[in-house]
Design a protein around this motif. Structure first.
Motif, PDB file in Angstrom:
ATOM      1  N   ASP A  61      -3.941   1.986  -4.529  1.00  0.00           N
ATOM      2  CA  ASP A  61      -2.688   2.237  -5.247  1.00  0.00           C
ATOM      3  C   ASP A  61      -2.945   3.014  -6.532  1.00  0.00           C
ATOM      4  O   ASP A  61      -4.001   2.887  -7.154  1.00  0.00           O
ATOM      5  N   ASP A  95       1.249   4.074  -2.800  1.00  0.00           N
ATOM      6  CA  ASP A  95       2.136   3.234  -3.592  1.00  0.00           C
ATOM      7  C   ASP A  95       1.565   3.168  -4.992  1.00  0.00           C
ATOM      8  O   ASP A  95       0.422   3.571  -5.237  1.00  0.00           O
ATOM      9  N   SER A 108       5.163  -3.406  -8.478  1.00  0.00           N
ATOM     10  CA  SER A 108       4.907  -2.386  -7.473  1.00  0.00           C
ATOM     11  C   SER A 108       5.972  -1.301  -7.559  1.00  0.00           C
ATOM     12  O   SER A 108       7.132  -1.585  -7.824  1.00  0.00           O
ATOM     13  N   THR A 110       7.308   2.160  -5.377  1.00  0.00           N
ATOM     14  CA  THR A 110       7.230   2.888  -4.120  1.00  0.00           C
ATOM     15  C   THR A 110       8.087   4.143  -4.203  1.00  0.00           C
ATOM     16  O   THR A 110       9.197   4.111  -4.734  1.00  0.00           O
TER      17      THR A 110
END
Length: 155
Positions: A61, A95, A108, A110
């Motif tokens: 990531d 991501d 997170s 996206t």
């Protein structure tokens, strides 16, 4: 430029003209320290196309580290730009993780269709601002007192 655009278009205009801030101020040094010392054991930095430095976690990531979540939208848009760039320019889908170590907060991020449209709109806005002959009009914002460009704006 993405982050500047979402904080203050006037600040973006100054920066685009090479009118830079003093990088030795306490706030800048604090941000640099947090970025350089957080998640050291689980991320690496890479330069992409000699223009974008990405922090990549061991998980793959892309990470953006900030001192505070006070300006969350600019930080999120910066990370989304990185994800968009990787996807559009290099056909790499990743991501992201937006981290505020001092607040012990991580989230997170996206890149979806809506986020891609926001990034593209941001790029158009940046091009509009930096192509202007004069800086955008003054607009008092809650964080102007802490801005390192305040002397240019409020002289």
């Amino acid at each position: 430029m993405v982050q500047y655009y979402h904080v203050c278009e006037r600040e973006l205009w100054f920066m685009s003209r090479g009118i830079d801030i003093d990088r030795e101020t306490t706030n800048i040094q604090r941000g640099t320290h947090v970025d350089e010392t957080s998640y050291q054991d689980s991320r690496s930095s890479f330069m992409i196309d000699d223009r974008i430095q990405l922090d990549v976690l061991d998980s793959g990531d892309i990470m953006e580290v900030k001192v505070s979540s006070k300006l969350e939208k600019p930080a999120r848009m910066q990370l989304l730009f990185y994800l968009w760039y990787l996807q559009e320019v290099h056909d790499i889908r990743k991501d992201g993780v937006l981290a505020y170590p001092k607040e012990r907060k991580r989230e997170s991020v996206t890149l979806d269709e809506t986020a891609s449209e926001q990034v593209e709109s941001t790029i158009e806005g940046i091009l509009r601002v930096v192509s202007r002959e004069q800086p955008p009009e003054l607009e008092k914002k809650p964080y102007c007192d802490a801005c390192l460009y305040q002397d240019l704006c409020w002289m």
